[in-house]
Every structure is written in C-alpha cells, then in structure tokens.
Scaffold this active site. Structure first.
Site, mmCIF file in Angstrom:
data_model
loop_
_atom_site.group_PDB
_atom_site.id
_atom_site.type_symbol
_atom_site.label_atom_id
_atom_site.label_comp_id
_atom_site.label_asym_id
_atom_site.label_seq_id
_atom_site.Cartn_x
_atom_site.Cartn_y
_atom_site.Cartn_z
ATOM 1 N N ASP A 2 0.815 -1.221 0.000
ATOM 2 C CA ASP A 2 0.000 0.000 0.000
ATOM 3 C C ASP A 2 0.841 1.261 0.000
ATOM 4 O O ASP A 2 1.931 1.275 0.566
ATOM 5 C CB ASP A 2 -0.859 0.039 1.271
ATOM 6 N N HIS A 19 3.599 3.997 -8.552
ATOM 7 C CA HIS A 19 3.583 2.569 -8.903
ATOM 8 C C HIS A 19 4.926 2.143 -9.504
ATOM 9 O O HIS A 19 5.409 1.040 -9.237
ATOM 10 C CB HIS A 19 2.439 2.272 -9.870
ATOM 11 N N LEU A 117 14.216 -19.526 -4.277
ATOM 12 C CA LEU A 117 13.074 -18.691 -3.893
ATOM 13 C C LEU A 117 11.921 -18.822 -4.894
ATOM 14 O O LEU A 117 12.152 -18.837 -6.097
ATOM 15 C CB LEU A 117 13.563 -17.228 -3.857
HETATM 16 C C1 FPP Z 1 -1.440 0.048 -3.637
HETATM 17 O O1 FPP Z 1 -1.084 1.399 -3.566
HETATM 18 C C2 FPP Z 1 -0.825 -0.612 -4.765
HETATM 19 C C3 FPP Z 1 -1.499 -1.220 -5.794
HETATM 20 C C4 FPP Z 1 -2.950 -1.263 -5.929
HETATM 21 C C5 FPP Z 1 -0.818 -1.909 -6.880
HETATM 22 C C6 FPP Z 1 0.444 -2.568 -6.504
HETATM 23 C C7 FPP Z 1 1.359 -2.232 -7.560
HETATM 24 C C8 FPP Z 1 2.654 -1.973 -7.389
HETATM 25 C C9 FPP Z 1 3.397 -2.079 -6.122
HETATM 26 C C10 FPP Z 1 3.437 -1.507 -8.555
HETATM 27 C C11 FPP Z 1 3.837 -2.564 -9.451
HETATM 28 C C12 FPP Z 1 3.911 -3.854 -8.820
HETATM 29 C C13 FPP Z 1 3.982 -4.979 -9.490
HETATM 30 C C14 FPP Z 1 3.737 -6.259 -8.777
HETATM 31 C C15 FPP Z 1 4.309 -4.969 -10.935
HETATM 32 P P1 FPP Z 1 -2.216 2.459 -3.804
HETATM 33 O O2 FPP Z 1 -2.286 2.775 -5.258
HETATM 34 O O3 FPP Z 1 -3.498 1.933 -3.226
HETATM 35 O O4 FPP Z 1 -1.699 3.709 -3.025
HETATM 36 P P2 FPP Z 1 -2.546 4.636 -2.048
HETATM 37 O O5 FPP Z 1 -3.146 3.702 -1.018
HETATM 38 O O6 FPP Z 1 -1.534 5.552 -1.459
HETATM 39 O O7 FPP Z 1 -3.571 5.336 -2.886
#
Ligand code: FPP
Length: 213
Positions: A2, A19, A117
C-alpha cells in the site's frame, strides 16, 4: 504494497510514478529475499477490485507487471522462480489481458528450474473468489473438508504464510490469502511501499524468527 499513491502525492508526482517506484521496491525485496534464504515471497500486485481504477492508472500498473514478469534473467541468476495466482485466464469473470497472460506464462516457463526462492505475483487475484472456486471444485470431488478446500486453491503447493507485511499505516487485512494467513505474524509499518527498505524487511524477518525460536 500500500501507499504508492500517497508516496507520489507527497512528492508532487502523478500516482503512476508511485507505482513505478513500487515495482522497483518489489524488485529490491525479491533480491533481499533471495539473499536471506526466504523460500516463498508472495506479492499482491493487482486485485479483482483494482479494475475500477482510472484507465490510465490501470494501464500503467499492467505495464509494470509486464516489466516485473520480464525480469527473468535476474530471477534465474538468483535461482528464483516466478509463479502467479489469480482468476484462471479462461474462467468466467477473469480479466487478465492477453499480453499480461503471455508475460506471466513466459516468466513461469523461463524460471521454472529455480529451486531457491519462489516469487508469486497475485494478479487479478481476490481471496474470496479463490475460496469460492475452491469450495465449488471441492464439492464436485466428495465431502468438503479443510484438506479438499486447500487442494483446490489456486496454488495448492503454496505453504501457509509465516509473515504478512502491510505498509502505509494500513492496519486492516485485505482480500489477500485469507485461507493461507491463518496463524501468520503481521508486520504493520507506517512507511509507504516505495519507501519500504531492505533493512526494515530484514528486521521484520528477524522479529519473525525470534518469535518462533
Ligand atoms: C497500492 O497502492 C498498490 C497497488 C494497488 C498496486 C500494486 C502495484 C505496485 C506495487 C506496482 C507494481 C507492482 C507490481 C507487482 C508490478 P495504492 O495505489 O493503493 O496507493 P494509495 O493507497 O496511497 O492510494
């Protein structure tokens, strides 16, 4: 993982940059896992609920998955293999686009000889969808039991979760591995995901080990 959006907002950047930094942070944690002899690492990359996000954001996260699944050479060097869990591509309701399907399949094939892993990416994944499907399948196979449900999870070979990490000050459990996290230790941290460091990861692993020695 998150907090990508919050990390970006704090820096005055678009969410997509958060991201991008999040994908790099995950690559760091994969390296650290291999170095620390972690056997299984599972990351929640994209949920069944994430499709409602703005189109440009979804497209960006999907392209990051292609990048992540494309890191096969590094995975091989670290004796790591890539796996995936999510709604099976050809089942009703599944939403993984064909180009991500191909990236996933290639990553799995190209790293299957990794014996150190196992890195599993949950994409188009939701724990409730997984459990509903597992129960439905189990019902066709005889009396339903905890064993028969476990056998019908997306990856029945995945061991129970030892340590669950949730970043960005969120102290809730989300729709992630609800069956598998029974008994897991939970590490909550205020850090947003792109700021989650290898050092904090090592600390969480040490705390886990101490609580089990
Ligand atoms: C949550 O942060 C993250 C996601 C919904 C997507 C997870 C994606 C990544 C970590 C980037 C790429 C990863 C991979 C596995 C390729 P949020 O967008 O909900 O952030 P916020 O809570 O601050 O709005």
């Amino acid at each position: 993982m998150d907090g990508n959006g919050r990390w970006a907002r704090r820096k005055g950047l678009p969410r997509t940059e958060g991201h991008t930094a999040g994908e790099e942070a995950l690559a760091t944690i994969v390296r650290e896992s291999a170095a620390s002899n972690v056997g299984w690492l599972t990351a929640f990359g994209f949920s069944t609920e994430n499709w409602v996000r703005p189109r440009t954001e979804v497209r960006h996260i999907l392209s990051l998955h292609r990048k992540l699944f494309g890191r096969t050479e590094e995975m091989r060097q670290r004796n790591a293999r890539t796996r995936w869990i999510g709604r099976p591509f050809h089942e009703k309701g599944a939403k993984t686009p064909i180009y991500v399907q191909r990236a996933i399949q290639r990553a799995i094939d190209d790293t299957k000889s990794g014996t150190g892993l196992t890195v599993t990416i949950a994409f188009d994944y939701g724990s409730r969808a997984e459990l509903l499907r597992a129960v439905r399948h189990a019902m066709t196979q005889g009396p339903v039991s905890t064993d028969s449900i476990a056998r019908n999870l997306y990856d029945p070979t995945m061991p129970p979760v030892d340590l669950l990490i949730r970043t960005s000050g969120e102290t809730r459990i989300s729709n992630f591995l609800l069956w598998q996290i029974k008994g897991a230790r939970v590490h909550f941290t205020e850090r947003t995901w792109p700021d989650f460091t290898a050092q904090e990861y090592r600390t969480s692993l040490t705390q886990y080990s101490k609580s089990h020695s």
